[in-house]
Design a protein around this motif. Structure first.
Motif, PDB file in Angstrom:
ATOM      1  N   CYS A   1       0.878  -1.169   0.000  1.00 37.95           N
ATOM      2  CA  CYS A   1       0.000   0.000   0.000  1.00 37.95           C
ATOM      3  C   CYS A   1       0.911   1.213   0.000  1.00 37.95           C
ATOM      4  N   ILE A   2       0.323   2.382  -0.037  1.00 38.07           N
ATOM      5  CA  ILE A   2       1.152   3.587  -0.168  1.00 38.07           C
ATOM      6  C   ILE A   2       2.018   3.820   1.067  1.00 38.07           C
ATOM      7  N   ILE A   3       1.551   3.420   2.246  1.00 43.04           N
ATOM      8  CA  ILE A   3       2.366   3.653   3.456  1.00 43.04           C
ATOM      9  C   ILE A   3       3.203   2.423   3.828  1.00 43.04           C
ATOM     10  N   ARG A   4       3.415   1.500   2.902  1.00 33.03           N
ATOM     11  CA  ARG A   4       4.241   0.337   3.244  1.00 33.03           C
ATOM     12  C   ARG A   4       5.672   0.809   3.536  1.00 33.03           C
ATOM     13  N   ALA A   5       6.250   0.190   4.571  1.00 37.84           N
ATOM     14  CA  ALA A   5       7.559   0.636   5.053  1.00 37.84           C
ATOM     15  C   ALA A   5       8.162  -0.452   5.925  1.00 37.84           C
ATOM     16  N   ALA A   6       9.481  -0.453   6.009  1.00 38.09           N
ATOM     17  CA  ALA A   6      10.173  -1.466   6.810  1.00 38.09           C
ATOM     18  C   ALA A   6       9.720  -1.425   8.267  1.00 38.09           C
ATOM     19  N   VAL A   7       9.444  -0.228   8.767  1.00 41.05           N
ATOM     20  CA  VAL A   7       9.101  -0.075  10.188  1.00 41.05           C
ATOM     21  C   VAL A   7       7.809  -0.823  10.556  1.00 41.05           C
ATOM     22  N   LEU A   8       6.983  -1.141   9.552  1.00 34.09           N
ATOM     23  CA  LEU A   8       5.740  -1.879   9.845  1.00 34.09           C
ATOM     24  C   LEU A   8       6.025  -3.274  10.399  1.00 34.09           C
TER      25      LEU A   8
END
Ligand code: 3PG
Length: 287
Positions: A182-189
């Motif tokens: 998704c647009i806010i996908r990030a390693a920190v998730l």
């Protein structure tokens, strides 16, 4: 909706780092492409940073200039960020980074007024006082901290919404779905998932031992970056709001006792005491 609210916050934070590097440090579009490519790797990895790096490489077919420099600086919106802020206000859950992101999109739309105001106040942006080798790693840490704090705000909103409306949300599953694509996908998730695996009812991500250890290491750089933004005159309300959210939660004591005293003084709205249960009102000495 909350996904999009977080998206607004992250986009504004990235835009503020862009402004600090462009106007505060005088970096070129080529520099920005390189720096955002570096940030898009490792533990600051995110889709939004990946596309930001690519945006700085794009050349406008009409003019041969970098496309970013011919795009009008007025942000539009379809309203999901505003809706997130409105819902958060209804549930009395603070999401100040998202609020700041919505406000800055709104403010950006007043381009003519901004032009007129800038003439009165001769807004000359100052130079960041630190060298590139010191400030850029600091800015990356500030980005990491503010982004994590933005996720914390969004997740806290989802948790309360779930309790209030009986949604039965699984926050770890939400982090997993967002991580997937998704647009806010990030390693920190991944770290968010781990936090909710450890405690599915975590009141705020700031309480998680792993995340708090990472934040402790880096949040001092967010503070120094916010200081530098204030010094240079680069507007950075989302970075500042993220820091204030952190500082607010970190304050075991807040000056809300004064607000209660003022409310009781002018409106007999009553207050509670620290040393006794009950509701109190004082007939204040009025000068
Ligand atoms: C999205 O694509 O995530 C949203 O539609 C973007 O919303 P905005 O148009 O309000 O920025």
């Amino acid at each position: 909706m909350v996904h999009n609210g977080i998206e607004y916050g992250l986009m504004e934070i990235i835009a503020e780092t862009y402004d600090l590097m462009k106007r505060g440090m005088g970096l070129t579009d080529e520099d920005l492409e390189t720096i955002y490519t570096q940030w898009a790797a490792g533990d600051t990895n995110s889709y939004l940073l990946e596309i930001t790096a690519r945006i700085f490489a794009e050349v406008d077919q009409k003019t041969g200039r970098k496309l970013i420099n011919v795009i009008l600086d007025e942000a539009k919106q379809k309203g999901t960020g505003k809706w997130t802020s409105q819902s958060a206000m209804d549930l009395q859950i603070p999401v100040p980074t998202i609020d700041a992101a919505v406000a800055m999109r709104d403010l950006s739309a007043f381009k003519e007024v901004r032009g007129a105001v800038s003439k009165i106040y001769e807004n000359k942006i100052g130079r960041v006082r630190e060298g590139r080798d010191t400030f850029l790693p600091r800015l990356r840490n500030a980005y990491y901290s503010a982004a994590l704090i933005t996720y914390a705000q969004g997740m806290a909103l989802l948790r309360t919404a779930s309790q209030t409306y009986a949604y039965h949300l699984d926050l770890e599953e939400i982090a997993r779905i967002w991580r997937g694509g998704c647009i806010i996908r990030a390693a920190v998730l991944e770290d968010l998932r781990a936090a909710y695996r450890t405690n599915s009812d975590l009141a705020n991500l700031l309480l998680d031992p792993e995340l708090s250890a990472r934040l402790k290491e880096r949040v001092k750089d967010l503070r120094l970056v916010v200081q530098e933004a204030a010094f240079t005159g680069v507007p950075a309300p989302a970075l500042a709001a993220s820091l204030a959210y952190f500082d607010g939660y970190r304050s075991a004591w807040l000056p809300a006792n004064l607000i209660q005293a003022q409310r009781d003084y002018f409106g007999a709205h009553t207050y509670e005491r620290t040393d006794e249960k009950g509701i109190f009102h004082t007939v204040w000495e009025k000068g």
